[in-house]
Design a protein around this motif. Structure first.
Motif, PDB file in Angstrom:
ATOM      1  N   TYR A  43     -16.013   3.528  -6.918  1.00 43.30           N
ATOM      2  CA  TYR A  43     -16.239   3.605  -5.718  1.00 43.30           C
ATOM      3  C   TYR A  43     -17.018   4.487  -5.385  1.00 43.30           C
ATOM      4  N   GLU A  72      -6.244   6.687  -1.829  1.00 33.38           N
ATOM      5  CA  GLU A  72      -5.964   5.476  -1.002  1.00 33.38           C
ATOM      6  C   GLU A  72      -6.661   4.334  -1.617  1.00 33.38           C
ATOM      7  N   ASN A  73      -7.533   4.380  -2.635  1.00 33.18           N
ATOM      8  CA  ASN A  73      -8.137   3.421  -3.315  1.00 33.18           C
ATOM      9  C   ASN A  73      -6.881   2.660  -4.349  1.00 33.18           C
ATOM     10  N   HIS A 131       0.730  -1.174  -0.003  1.00 35.12           N
ATOM     11  CA  HIS A 131      -0.025   0.007  -0.056  1.00 35.12           C
ATOM     12  C   HIS A 131       0.854   1.213   0.068  1.00 35.12           C
ATOM     13  N   HIS A 186      -9.792   7.788   3.133  1.00 31.47           N
ATOM     14  CA  HIS A 186     -10.148   6.387   3.121  1.00 31.47           C
ATOM     15  C   HIS A 186     -11.349   5.965   2.576  1.00 31.47           C
ATOM     16  N   SER A 187     -11.615   5.068   1.822  1.00 38.52           N
ATOM     17  CA  SER A 187     -12.976   4.618   1.706  1.00 38.52           C
ATOM     18  C   SER A 187     -13.099   3.575   3.086  1.00 38.52           C
ATOM     19  N   THR A 225     -11.375   9.623  -2.287  1.00 45.25           N
ATOM     20  CA  THR A 225     -10.536   8.622  -1.861  1.00 45.25           C
ATOM     21  C   THR A 225      -9.993   7.828  -2.923  1.00 45.25           C
ATOM     22  N   SER A 282     -12.323  -1.630   0.904  1.00 46.34           N
ATOM     23  CA  SER A 282     -11.030  -1.463   0.804  1.00 46.34           C
ATOM     24  C   SER A 282     -10.362  -2.697  -0.028  1.00 46.34           C
ATOM     25  N   ASP A 319      -4.832   0.811  -1.832  1.00 42.65           N
ATOM     26  CA  ASP A 319      -5.429  -0.414  -1.396  1.00 42.65           C
ATOM     27  C   ASP A 319      -5.326  -1.445  -2.682  1.00 42.65           C
ATOM     28  N   ARG A 350      -8.466  -4.927   8.473  1.00 42.34           N
ATOM     29  CA  ARG A 350      -9.270  -3.705   7.895  1.00 42.34           C
ATOM     30  C   ARG A 350     -10.627  -3.539   8.497  1.00 42.34           C
TER      31      ARG A 350
END
Length: 246
Positions: A140, A160-161, A98, A228-229, A157, A234, A164, A210
């Motif tokens: 998303y 971060e997606n 990540h 973040h989602s 997001t 995630s 992830d 998670r």
């Protein structure tokens, strides 16, 4: 460990046992002033800005670093050698992937190997990247989080997606490579008393780190201002295309 240094550094803060709000304001002011200290100074490339007890991991674009404080290097993230490696690959392995992937997300890709804001991708690569991110933003944005009563904000997001999705794929491929290279393709012994394969344990370990519980108010805040989602989203949506993950 130097009390004199600590006391000198914090002498401007006068905490009160009867004024919690005032204490918070003082602390935030102190932290803001500490940040202003670095204004127009050269970025120290080897400096740690993270407490070692922090249970988290970080990517710094301006120093081209990924950071893993000691607090992160324990269960349920890192399981050691007495447990199947699938557990560690699915937890700390995904986190390492990540943070690596952040160097190539919609923000990190703008920084070069020296941590300088310097576009180093070709125009063609940038255009293809932006085109592919549209798909992820839409994907998303279509996720509805019942706890919050809101749809995920795909654009907010995005970084971060990307991390992830990239981290999970990288860690799973790394695990399978370890099996093939270090164990000549021989699967690890299974955990006693359960029927899960080690590929399944990899994903269960990822789900474990998670897993979170939210109240509706916290869930709404997470969607509205979080980068973040929600944890349940995630993961890649097309995991059925992974033949080894079943």
């Amino acid at each position: 460990m130097n009390d004199t240094h600590v006391n000198e550094d914090l002498k401007a803060i006068k905490f009160s046992e009867a004024d919690y709000f005032g204490n918070v304001l003082q602390t935030r002011k102190y932290l803001a002033q500490s940040d202003f200290f670095w204004l127009r100074k050269a970025v120290p490339k080897t400096e740690w800005f993270t407490n070692p007890t922090t249970v988290n991991a970080f990517y710094s674009a301006s120093t081209n670093q990924i950071r893993f404080p000691a607090g992160e290097l324990q269960k349920p993230f890192f399981w050691g050698t007495e447990y199947p490696r699938s557990l560690s690959y699915g937890a700390i392995g995904v986190i390492v992937g990540h943070e690596f992937t952040h160097g190539f997300d919609n923000n990190g890709r703008k920084y070069d190997k020296n941590g300088n804001l310097d576009p180093w991708w070709s125009t063609e690569s940038e255009e293809k990247f932006k085109e592919k991110t549209k798909c992820m933003i839409n994907q998303y944005s279509n996720y509805y989080w019942k706890k919050a009563g809101l749809n995920v904000k795909g654009k907010r997001t995005l970084g971060e997606n990307i991390a992830d999705n990239g981290g999970l794929r990288e860690a799973f491929r790394a695990y399978r490579k370890w099996i093939n290279d270090r164990r000549q393709g021989l699967e690890e012994p299974l955990l006693p008393g359960i029927t899960f394969t080690n590929n399944q344990l990899f994903f269960l370990s990822y789900a474990h780190v998670r897993c979170n519980s939210y109240r509706p108010e916290a869930a709404r805040e997470q969607v509205q201002i979080g980068a973040h989602s929600p944890p349940q989203f995630s993961q890649p949506a097309n995991m059925n295309e992974w033949p080894l993950s079943k």
